[in-house]
Enzyme design. Structure first.
Site, PDB file in Angstrom:
ATOM      1  N   CYS B 151      27.801 -21.933  -2.850  1.00 48.50           N
ATOM      2  CA  CYS B 151      26.378 -21.156  -3.249  1.00 48.50           C
ATOM      3  C   CYS B 151      25.980 -20.582  -1.801  1.00 48.50           C
ATOM      4  CB  CYS B 151      25.421 -22.157  -3.774  1.00 48.50           C
ATOM      5  SG  CYS B 151      26.269 -23.159  -5.186  1.00 48.50           S
ATOM      6  N   HIS B 284      16.009 -21.330  -0.508  1.00 47.12           N
ATOM      7  CA  HIS B 284      17.250 -21.931  -1.441  1.00 47.12           C
ATOM      8  C   HIS B 284      16.605 -22.356  -2.617  1.00 47.12           C
ATOM      9  CE1 HIS B 284      21.347 -21.989  -2.631  1.00 47.12           C
ATOM     10  NE2 HIS B 284      21.409 -23.311  -2.621  1.00 47.12           N
ATOM     11  N   HIS B 319      19.979 -20.506 -10.768  1.00 48.05           N
ATOM     12  CA  HIS B 319      20.794 -20.506  -9.616  1.00 48.05           C
ATOM     13  C   HIS B 319      22.335 -19.735  -9.857  1.00 48.05           C
ATOM     14  CE1 HIS B 319      22.510 -21.319  -5.848  1.00 48.05           C
ATOM     15  NE2 HIS B 319      23.027 -22.758  -6.064  1.00 48.05           N
TER      16      HIS B 319
END
Lengths: 353, 389
Positions: B151, B284, B319
């Protein structure tokens, strides 16, 4: 300009390269269209409980990185940069198969956790407690070259002093079966398989892991310096000569200055013409090939880099990798050229130190 | 810049959604999964066929959904940067992806053996095939590579691109990331029990996990020479970046956010900035219990108790894995261009572990420096700092 020294190496391949020096024993293959990496005993470097859990790629990566670090006398590098074409395909396949076969039920996370492409780099960092820069490149046949380039830039800009760089790829039965379907892998009936003078499509597929420690200082263990590297996504056959010549030009090197050229021929008649152009250009130069020993995989060129580094350190070309009969008394510059299926063309220049 | 996400198919649409508070999290429509009633996702509402039409791809193309999203966003970025001839200078393409062509692999995994017509997708699984397809579509010939560090991938693509410009290896580079939704990732995060069954709520005490999303975004980075020569308008500068490894666990972040702390510290040092120079953090903020605690602690370690305004935009987009840092880079640049900070939607209850509160309303403020965080499996932690042009 800061120089980039290759100070430690570690290799696991379809040859017994995890020990010994430089291809003293050769396993030759003409009958298998897939050859597997010869596995060392992992117990010396990995706890037994982990050995069972880890995929082959992770184990090979840990073993070869450990070997390279030891040789360079580095405990913890400043950065870890890996390249892998297919990534952790073993765990990825395992998880996907479980999803499909069990209709998305009864799944456990272990194989998903280990399926990301950066698992090898991450596991090495975890083992070494290395909190530095950690990257994984995944672009087919330039995955390893991307890692090398990144490392070289970091040493030159003094962001790091010692960097662990490696190329790792593992195989799975399913992926191999798929590659057979589309003739990426040679057909059984085309035996005997050979890399030179092949008359069949596809390659002998394989796997392996090759790690290197690159540093900005020379050591007694140094193999060579990494002088330059470049890669290009796609070229026509007619553009290869120009690609090579302008690379040499920009490094102030002439064709005659190259003492050996290491070519990535893999015996696929559809694409080996690229190498014919290169070998014609270097017709008066000692020529080396290696994929008859390592097989082809996305990071097979890291095995080629291992061969080239050994040639410069040992100042000899083993007969098993000679493509022509030419030799030299001294080997100073070695050039590597690789491509896969007409894409991901790379050039690497290394020099004796 | 170019972008396609659950909140819009262009930069402008994304910006309008961000300022009007229009979130893109919905029920799942295009993936046949048994979990469809228990999860929500940030899905791009085009079928693969519609994406093929948008790109006018030939019949025999082997573009995975990941590659199509990438190509749509990269094409926009090239147009937005007013590039006429993509090979007029030394140009590169660095793309991030976590699953590559998994969307096709999971569809045809067994069918490949019986049905020849789908076999063109066998090589699409390869992450590199995604990059090659996009580069080829753009007509780009040059240094092309891909990064996959879960990620944080796209942040790392941005870093490598910046490095290649800074060291003179390239004059221009297109950097970013792409990931399509897949059964593979849905089930993966499901087994890790970090998927929310409702809308994700970053930095909220009662957060229940993340919503997966799909997206692609790319930015065109150019050297000073090219900018001067072509009299280019600069949208923003990349002034610092840092990458570090948490070296704690394959998937979980350490409790004190060591990796995140080191990444932010490195980025600040490179940008030659003090923490107090940072005006806004695009966090994040995945809304998993572990990430938000670890990231929050790292933010406190860097900024003490006076952290600047921060928010996670993941309630808008979900996400988007390897694309996350790229879409958030676009949002960071939009923040700088408009002196605006985007709200951390769905936040209600402060976390009991610390006093950090994300901003929950669209907020105007003169911005000079925006810091963007991205973290991934394998302990990979990345920070990029964007500064006003």
């Amino acid at each position: 300009m800061v120089k980039t020294y290759i100070n430690g190496v570690g290799s696991i391949s379809a040859q017994k390269t995890f020990e010994g020096d430089f291809l003293e024993e050769i396993i030759s293959n003409e009958s298998e269209n897939v050859i597997y990496a010869v596995q060392p005993s992992y117990k010396e470097v990995i706890p037994p409980a982990s050995i069972r859990r880890m995929s082959k790629g992770v184990k090979m990566g840990i073993f070869t990185s450990n070997k390279a670090l030891k040789e360079a006398c580095i405990e913890v590098p400043d950065a870890i940069i890996t390249g892998t074409g297919m990534g952790c395909v073993e765990d990825s396949d395992k998880f996907l198969k479980a999803i499909l076969d069990n209709k998305e039920q009864f799944l456990t996370p272990t194989s998903f956790i280990q399926s990301t492409h950066n698992t090898v780099g991450a596991q090495i960092a975890l083992g070494l407690q290395c909190k530095g820069y950690n990257f994984t490149y995944v672009n087919g046949a330039v995955s390893f070259e991307s890692a090398l380039l990144d490392a070289k830039l970091q040493l030159e800009t003094s962001e790091a002093n010692a960097i662990l760089v490696g190329g790792i790829d593992e195989t799975t039965q399913h992926t191999l079966d798929l590659y057979r379907l589309v003739n990426f892998i040679k057909n059984e009936k085309d035996q005997p398989f050979s890399v030179l003078n092949s008359n069949s499509k596809g390659v002998v597929f394989s796997e392996g892991s090759n790690f290197f420690v690159l540093e900005n200082q020379q050591k007694t263990s140094s193999y060579a310096t990494l002088e330059a590297i470049n890669f290009f996504n796609e070229l026509k056959i007619s553009e290869v000569g120009e690609f090579i010549c302008s690379f040499l030009d920009s490094n102030g090197i002439k064709i005659e200055t190259i003492d050996a050229i290491v070519l990535g021929n893999n015996g696929d008649t559809q694409f080996d013409d690229y190498y014919t152009i290169a070998s014609t250009l270097f017709s008066k130069t000692p020529q080396v090939y290696y994929k008859h020993l390592s097989g082809e995989y996305n990071t097979a060129s890291s095995f080629g880099f291992w061969v080239a580094s050994k040639i410069l350190k040992n100042q000899l070309i083993p007969s098993a990798v000679k493509m022509n009969d030419l030799t030299k008394d001294n080997y100073t510059y070695v050039l590597l050229y690789n491509q896969y299926r007409g894409k991901d063309h790379s050039l690497i220049l290394i020099k004796k130190c | 810049m170019g972008i396609i996400s659950a909140i819009g198919n262009t930069v402008e649409e994304n910006y309008n959604a961000l300022i009007s508070g229009k979130m893109g999290i919905t029920d799942i429509e295009y993936i046949d999964t048994i979990h469809k009633n228990e999860i929500k996702v940030g899905e791009i509402k085009f079928t693969n066929q519609q994406l093929e039409q948008l790109l006018q791809l030939p019949q025999d193309n082997n573009f995975s959904r990941t590659a199509m999203l990438a190509t749509i966003a990269a094409k926009q970025a090239v147009e937005n940067a007013k590039i006429q001839d993509i090979n007029e200078c030394k140009t590169g393409f660095i793309s991030a992806t976590s699953v590559g062509g998994m969307d096709m692999t999971e569809r045809f995994y067994y069918e490949y053996f019986d049905n020849e017509s789908c076999r063109k997708y066998i090589k699409s699984q390869d992450a590199g095939d995604t990059t090659h397809n996009t580069a080829h579509y753009l007509g780009l010939k040059g240094l092309v590579t891909a990064i996959s560090t879960a990620c944080s991938s796209a942040a790392n693509a941005i870093m490598m691109g910046a490095k290649l410009i800074e060291t003179g290896q390239l004059d221009r580079v297109i950097v970013g990331g792409t990931d399509a939704l897949s059964k593979f990732t849905i089930n993966g995060f499901k087994t890790l029990m970090i998927l929310s069954d409702t809308y994700n709520t970053p930095f909220d005490n009662n957060r229940k996990g993340l919503n997966l999303g799909e997206a692609a975004a790319y930015l065109v980075l150019e050297s000073e020479n090219i900018v001067k020569k072509n009299n280019k308008q600069v949208l923003a500068y990349i002034t610092g970046f840092g990458n570090a490894n948490d070296a704690f666990h394959q998937t979980a972040s350490s409790e004190n956010g060591e990796g995140a702390f080191l990444a932010m510290q490195k980025a600040l040092k490179m940008a030659n900035l003090d923490p107090s120079d940072i005006d806004y953090i695009n966090a994040h903020g995945t809304a998993t219990p572990n990430n938000d605690l670890s990231e929050g602690r790292a933010i406190i370690r860097i900024f003490n108790e006076d952290a600047p305004e921060f928010s996670s935009t993941k309630p808008f987009t979900g996400h988007t894995l390897a694309a996350a840092a790229a879409i958030e880079a676009v949002y960071s640049v939009l923040a700088l261009q408009n002196d605006i900070m985007f709200p951390n939607k769905n936040f209600q209850t402060p976390m009991e572990e610390f006093n950090l509160r994300p901003i929950t309303k669209l907020t105007q403020k003169p911005l000079q420096h925006v810091l963007s965080n991205s973290f991934g499996f394998g302990g990979n932690c990345s920070t990029v700092i964007f500064s006003k042009s």
